[in-house]
Design a protein around this motif. Structure first.
Motif, PDB file in Angstrom:
ATOM      1  N   GLU A 130       0.857  -1.327  -0.016  1.00 18.32           N
ATOM      2  CA  GLU A 130       0.051  -0.229  -0.083  1.00 18.32           C
ATOM      3  C   GLU A 130       1.007   1.290  -0.082  1.00 18.32           C
ATOM      4  O   GLU A 130       0.559   2.227  -0.823  1.00 18.32           O
ATOM      5  N   GLU A 131       1.960   1.292   0.692  1.00 19.71           N
ATOM      6  CA  GLU A 131       2.838   2.283   0.780  1.00 19.71           C
ATOM      7  C   GLU A 131       3.428   2.471  -0.638  1.00 19.71           C
ATOM      8  O   GLU A 131       3.683   3.710  -0.939  1.00 19.71           O
ATOM      9  N   LEU A 132       3.962   1.247  -1.227  1.00 16.88           N
ATOM     10  CA  LEU A 132       4.445   1.579  -2.569  1.00 16.88           C
ATOM     11  C   LEU A 132       3.641   1.974  -3.575  1.00 16.88           C
ATOM     12  O   LEU A 132       4.101   2.605  -4.399  1.00 16.88           O
ATOM     13  N   ARG A 133       2.192   1.793  -3.365  1.00 20.90           N
ATOM     14  CA  ARG A 133       1.403   2.039  -4.490  1.00 20.90           C
ATOM     15  C   ARG A 133       1.452   3.757  -4.278  1.00 20.90           C
ATOM     16  O   ARG A 133       1.406   4.289  -5.422  1.00 20.90           O
ATOM     17  N   GLU A 134       1.492   4.187  -2.980  1.00 23.02           N
ATOM     18  CA  GLU A 134       1.489   5.797  -2.966  1.00 23.02           C
ATOM     19  C   GLU A 134       2.517   6.304  -3.436  1.00 23.02           C
ATOM     20  O   GLU A 134       2.631   7.353  -3.988  1.00 23.02           O
ATOM     21  N   TRP A 135       3.787   5.771  -3.382  1.00 21.22           N
ATOM     22  CA  TRP A 135       5.197   6.172  -3.580  1.00 21.22           C
ATOM     23  C   TRP A 135       5.081   6.103  -5.259  1.00 21.22           C
ATOM     24  O   TRP A 135       5.377   7.171  -5.905  1.00 21.22           O
ATOM     25  N   LEU A 136       4.538   5.180  -5.724  1.00 25.21           N
ATOM     26  CA  LEU A 136       4.412   4.763  -7.134  1.00 25.21           C
ATOM     27  C   LEU A 136       3.591   5.988  -8.063  1.00 25.21           C
ATOM     28  O   LEU A 136       4.093   6.516  -9.041  1.00 25.21           O
ATOM     29  N   GLN A 137       2.546   6.414  -7.164  1.00 23.10           N
ATOM     30  CA  GLN A 137       1.760   7.346  -7.955  1.00 23.10           C
ATOM     31  C   GLN A 137       2.662   8.551  -8.079  1.00 23.10           C
ATOM     32  O   GLN A 137       2.556   9.372  -9.120  1.00 23.10           O
ATOM     33  N   GLN A 138       3.111   8.969  -6.965  1.00 24.01           N
ATOM     34  CA  GLN A 138       3.936  10.345  -6.998  1.00 24.01           C
ATOM     35  C   GLN A 138       5.038  10.072  -7.836  1.00 24.01           C
ATOM     36  O   GLN A 138       5.616  10.793  -8.794  1.00 24.01           O
ATOM     37  N   PHE A 139       6.029   9.236  -7.773  1.00 22.54           N
ATOM     38  CA  PHE A 139       7.118   8.780  -8.736  1.00 22.54           C
ATOM     39  C   PHE A 139       6.838   8.719 -10.288  1.00 22.54           C
ATOM     40  O   PHE A 139       7.780   9.447 -11.059  1.00 22.54           O
ATOM     41  N   THR A 140       5.722   8.057 -10.474  1.00 25.01           N
ATOM     42  CA  THR A 140       5.477   7.962 -11.948  1.00 25.01           C
ATOM     43  C   THR A 140       4.835   9.325 -12.551  1.00 25.01           C
ATOM     44  O   THR A 140       4.570   9.508 -13.665  1.00 25.01           O
ATOM     45  N   THR A 141       4.650  10.252 -11.687  1.00 28.35           N
ATOM     46  CA  THR A 141       4.146  11.551 -12.301  1.00 28.35           C
ATOM     47  C   THR A 141       5.150  11.994 -13.149  1.00 28.35           C
ATOM     48  O   THR A 141       6.331  12.312 -12.923  1.00 28.35           O
ATOM     49  N   GLY A 142       4.670  12.349 -14.527  1.00 34.54           N
ATOM     50  CA  GLY A 142       5.560  12.918 -15.573  1.00 34.54           C
ATOM     51  C   GLY A 142       6.445  11.946 -16.310  1.00 34.54           C
ATOM     52  O   GLY A 142       7.214  11.898 -17.123  1.00 34.54           O
ATOM     53  N   LYS A 143       6.129  10.566 -16.054  1.00 30.48           N
ATOM     54  CA  LYS A 143       6.740   9.283 -16.609  1.00 30.48           C
ATOM     55  C   LYS A 143       5.856   8.676 -17.189  1.00 30.48           C
ATOM     56  O   LYS A 143       5.480   7.332 -16.654  1.00 30.48           O
ATOM     57  N   PRO A 144       5.340   8.940 -18.365  1.00 26.55           N
ATOM     58  CA  PRO A 144       3.992   8.170 -18.643  1.00 26.55           C
ATOM     59  C   PRO A 144       4.269   6.997 -19.235  1.00 26.55           C
ATOM     60  O   PRO A 144       3.535   5.849 -19.363  1.00 26.55           O
ATOM     61  N   GLU A 145       5.744   6.510 -19.657  1.00 26.77           N
ATOM     62  CA  GLU A 145       6.034   5.397 -19.945  1.00 26.77           C
ATOM     63  C   GLU A 145       6.146   4.161 -18.747  1.00 26.77           C
ATOM     64  O   GLU A 145       5.833   3.011 -19.162  1.00 26.77           O
ATOM     65  N   LEU A 146       6.059   4.544 -17.719  1.00 24.00           N
ATOM     66  CA  LEU A 146       5.969   3.748 -16.672  1.00 24.00           C
ATOM     67  C   LEU A 146       4.499   3.605 -16.031  1.00 24.00           C
ATOM     68  O   LEU A 146       4.180   2.647 -15.314  1.00 24.00           O
ATOM     69  N   LYS A 147       3.468   4.393 -16.631  1.00 19.29           N
ATOM     70  CA  LYS A 147       2.294   4.099 -16.142  1.00 19.29           C
ATOM     71  C   LYS A 147       1.559   2.732 -16.346  1.00 19.29           C
ATOM     72  O   LYS A 147       0.679   2.321 -15.598  1.00 19.29           O
ATOM     73  N   LEU A 148       1.997   2.218 -17.295  1.00 20.59           N
ATOM     74  CA  LEU A 148       1.279   0.673 -17.647  1.00 20.59           C
ATOM     75  C   LEU A 148       1.679  -0.107 -16.451  1.00 20.59           C
ATOM     76  O   LEU A 148       0.930  -0.889 -16.087  1.00 20.59           O
ATOM     77  N   CYS A 149       3.005  -0.035 -15.912  1.00 21.63           N
ATOM     78  CA  CYS A 149       3.554  -0.845 -14.987  1.00 21.63           C
ATOM     79  C   CYS A 149       2.467  -0.875 -13.652  1.00 21.63           C
ATOM     80  O   CYS A 149       2.796  -1.761 -12.825  1.00 21.63           O
ATOM     81  N   LEU A 150       1.775   0.342 -13.547  1.00 14.90           N
ATOM     82  CA  LEU A 150       1.186   0.515 -12.060  1.00 14.90           C
ATOM     83  C   LEU A 150       0.035  -0.465 -12.266  1.00 14.90           C
ATOM     84  O   LEU A 150      -0.458  -0.771 -11.220  1.00 14.90           O
ATOM     85  N   LEU A 151      -0.452  -1.023 -13.338  1.00 18.36           N
ATOM     86  CA  LEU A 151      -1.567  -2.067 -13.280  1.00 18.36           C
ATOM     87  C   LEU A 151      -1.022  -3.152 -12.504  1.00 18.36           C
ATOM     88  O   LEU A 151      -2.169  -3.995 -11.812  1.00 18.36           O
ATOM     89  N   ILE A 152       0.159  -3.556 -12.363  1.00 17.42           N
ATOM     90  CA  ILE A 152       0.685  -4.455 -11.580  1.00 17.42           C
ATOM     91  C   ILE A 152       0.188  -4.713 -10.076  1.00 17.42           C
ATOM     92  O   ILE A 152      -0.061  -5.521  -9.541  1.00 17.42           O
ATOM     93  N   VAL A 153      -0.035  -3.337  -9.650  1.00 15.88           N
ATOM     94  CA  VAL A 153      -0.106  -3.011  -8.325  1.00 15.88           C
ATOM     95  C   VAL A 153      -1.637  -2.449  -8.147  1.00 15.88           C
ATOM     96  O   VAL A 153      -2.426  -2.004  -7.020  1.00 15.88           O
ATOM     97  N   ASN A 154      -2.163  -2.513  -9.185  1.00 16.82           N
ATOM     98  CA  ASN A 154      -3.757  -2.126  -9.262  1.00 16.82           C
ATOM     99  C   ASN A 154      -4.176  -0.770  -8.920  1.00 16.82           C
ATOM    100  O   ASN A 154      -4.809  -0.262  -8.034  1.00 16.82           O
ATOM    101  N   ILE A 155      -3.351   0.229  -9.257  1.00 15.30           N
ATOM    102  CA  ILE A 155      -3.540   1.590  -9.149  1.00 15.30           C
ATOM    103  C   ILE A 155      -4.526   2.106 -10.163  1.00 15.30           C
ATOM    104  O   ILE A 155      -4.400   1.902 -11.302  1.00 15.30           O
TER     105      ILE A 155
END
Length: 65
Positions: free
Chosen positions: A40-65
């Protein structure tokens, strides 16, 4: 000990963020190794970290964001 693993996971993800495929693979490994509340903490961090990195947004599906 788990805080160390969480910090290590973030460090690895930051280092491999130049390659979306590698980023996804490392994220999958992290999901298997982390505890539920850390994910859950990683999900929150990922949302912030991937802001401005659209190439990584698809990976967020792995953690169901």
């Amino acid at each position: 000990m788990s805080k160390i693993m969480f910090d290590y996971t973030k460090s690895v993800l930051e280092r491999v963020s130049f390659d979306p495929i590698l980023f996804c693979k490392e994220l999958e490994k992290a999901i298997k190794a982390l505890l539920p509340y850390e994910i859950e903490e990683l999900r929150e961090w990922l949302q912030q970290f991937t802001t401005g990195k659209p190439e990584l947004k698809l990976c967020l599906l792995i953690v169901n964001i």
